[in-house]
Design an enzyme around this catalytic site. Structure first.
Site, PDB file in Angstrom:
ATOM      1  N   ASN A  50       0.825  -1.210   0.000  1.00  0.00           N
ATOM      2  CA  ASN A  50       0.000   0.000   0.000  1.00  0.00           C
ATOM      3  C   ASN A  50       0.858   1.257   0.000  1.00  0.00           C
ATOM      4  OD1 ASN A  50       0.524  -0.950   2.658  1.00  0.00           O
ATOM      5  ND2 ASN A  50      -1.180   0.185   3.522  1.00  0.00           N
ATOM      6  N   GLU A  52       0.242   5.123   0.638  1.00  0.00           N
ATOM      7  CA  GLU A  52      -0.681   6.157   1.109  1.00  0.00           C
ATOM      8  C   GLU A  52      -0.216   7.544   0.688  1.00  0.00           C
ATOM      9  OE1 GLU A  52      -1.280   5.484   5.321  1.00  0.00           O
ATOM     10  OE2 GLU A  52      -2.460   3.664   4.914  1.00  0.00           O
ATOM     11  N   CYS A  61      -4.190   0.824  -2.600  1.00  0.00           N
ATOM     12  CA  CYS A  61      -4.080  -0.455  -1.906  1.00  0.00           C
ATOM     13  C   CYS A  61      -2.998  -1.328  -2.540  1.00  0.00           C
ATOM     14  CB  CYS A  61      -5.397  -1.207  -1.979  1.00  0.00           C
ATOM     15  SG  CYS A  61      -6.709  -0.530  -0.957  1.00  0.00           S
ATOM     16  N   GLU A  63      -3.060  -4.485  -3.434  1.00  0.00           N
ATOM     17  CA  GLU A  63      -3.516  -5.324  -4.552  1.00  0.00           C
ATOM     18  C   GLU A  63      -3.572  -4.512  -5.839  1.00  0.00           C
ATOM     19  OE1 GLU A  63      -4.873  -4.792  -1.591  1.00  0.00           O
ATOM     20  OE2 GLU A  63      -6.277  -6.377  -1.018  1.00  0.00           O
ATOM     21  N   CYS A 103     -10.273  -5.261  -0.059  1.00  0.00           N
ATOM     22  CA  CYS A 103     -11.398  -4.327   0.050  1.00  0.00           C
ATOM     23  C   CYS A 103     -12.259  -4.427  -1.211  1.00  0.00           C
ATOM     24  CB  CYS A 103     -10.891  -2.900   0.257  1.00  0.00           C
ATOM     25  SG  CYS A 103     -10.256  -2.121  -1.248  1.00  0.00           S
ATOM     26  N   CYS A 106     -10.625  -3.237  -4.449  1.00  0.00           N
ATOM     27  CA  CYS A 106      -9.604  -4.177  -4.941  1.00  0.00           C
ATOM     28  C   CYS A 106     -10.238  -5.414  -5.564  1.00  0.00           C
ATOM     29  CB  CYS A 106      -8.646  -4.566  -3.815  1.00  0.00           C
ATOM     30  SG  CYS A 106      -7.501  -3.231  -3.438  1.00  0.00           S
TER      31      CYS A 106
HETATM   32  N1  THU Z   1      -5.496  -1.574   2.200  1.00  0.00           N
HETATM   33  C1  THU Z   1      -4.926  -2.338   1.202  1.00  0.00           C
HETATM   34  O1  THU Z   1      -3.787  -2.091   0.786  1.00  0.00           O
HETATM   35  N2  THU Z   1      -5.665  -3.342   0.668  1.00  0.00           N
HETATM   36  C2  THU Z   1      -6.928  -3.660   1.065  1.00  0.00           C
HETATM   37  O2  THU Z   1      -7.541  -4.527   0.449  1.00  0.00           O
HETATM   38  C3  THU Z   1      -7.512  -3.013   2.240  1.00  0.00           C
HETATM   39  C4  THU Z   1      -6.829  -1.782   2.710  1.00  0.00           C
HETATM   40  C5  THU Z   1      -4.720  -0.474   2.759  1.00  0.00           C
HETATM   41  C6  THU Z   1      -5.233   0.897   2.415  1.00  0.00           C
HETATM   42  C7  THU Z   1      -4.668   1.744   3.533  1.00  0.00           C
HETATM   43  O3  THU Z   1      -3.340   2.126   3.178  1.00  0.00           O
HETATM   44  C8  THU Z   1      -4.581   0.783   4.714  1.00  0.00           C
HETATM   45  O4  THU Z   1      -4.723  -0.534   4.171  1.00  0.00           O
HETATM   46  C9  THU Z   1      -5.657   0.994   5.773  1.00  0.00           C
HETATM   47  O5  THU Z   1      -6.916   1.040   5.185  1.00  0.00           O
END
Ligand code: THU
Length: 154
Positions: A50, A52, A61, A63, A103, A106
């Protein structure tokens, strides 16, 4: 000797790569690291983590990052499986909170690869300490998906 399913071995390898990728998570805001690793038809593995942003809503994210990387290499159609792991970032790596699942966004992005490759994807959701790994398919996690096929693409 107990039989080991080859597929589980593939899942474990993917989860190892996902854990490695999560070490590079740029997650100073949520402090939640996620790693993903895609398995391609030729056995190669593409990681993602991830990424941010100070403008929170722009965060990407793990994925989605991995899938965009596969696409940049011209391999979107070749994705067969993905391993995913995540947890709060502690002093010694990810803190185990059990398996995490992709999520909703994704799942939809994974569906793009699935439909373009004309196959269901295998999704391994693992806990950060490696003690739990659940095997799912994308069609289980995203039933009745809308995708490229609905637009006559693929
Ligand atoms: N996140 C992912 O990388 N993949 C997911 O499927 C769920 C959430 C990340 C996004 C954010 O940087 C952190 O997890 C908290 O939500």
């Amino acid at each position: 000797m107990a039989e080991v399913a080859l597929e589980d071995v593939a899942g474990r390898v993917l989860v190892e790569h996902a854990l490695e990728a999560a070490r590079n998570a740029h997650a100073p805001y949520s402090k939640f690291g996620v790693g993903a690793a895609l398995l391609l038809t030729d056995g190669s593995i593409i990681p993602g983590t991830n990424f941010e942003n100070a403008s929170y809503g722009l965060s990407l994210c793990a994925e989605t990052v991995a899938l965009a990387t596969a696409n940049a290499a011209g391999r979107l159609r070749d994705v067969v499986a993905v391993g995913i792991v995540g947890g709060s970032i502690g002093p010694a790596g990810l803190i185990d909170q059990g398996p995490i699942y992709p999520c909703g966004r994704c799942r939809q992005v994974l569906n793009e690869a699935a439909q373009m490759g004309d196959r269901d994807l295998v999704i391994y959701c693992a806990s950060a300490d490696g003690s739990v790994m659940r095997r799912h398919t994308l069609s289980e996690l995203l039933p009745h998906a809308f995708g490229p096929g609905d637009l006559g693409i693929g």
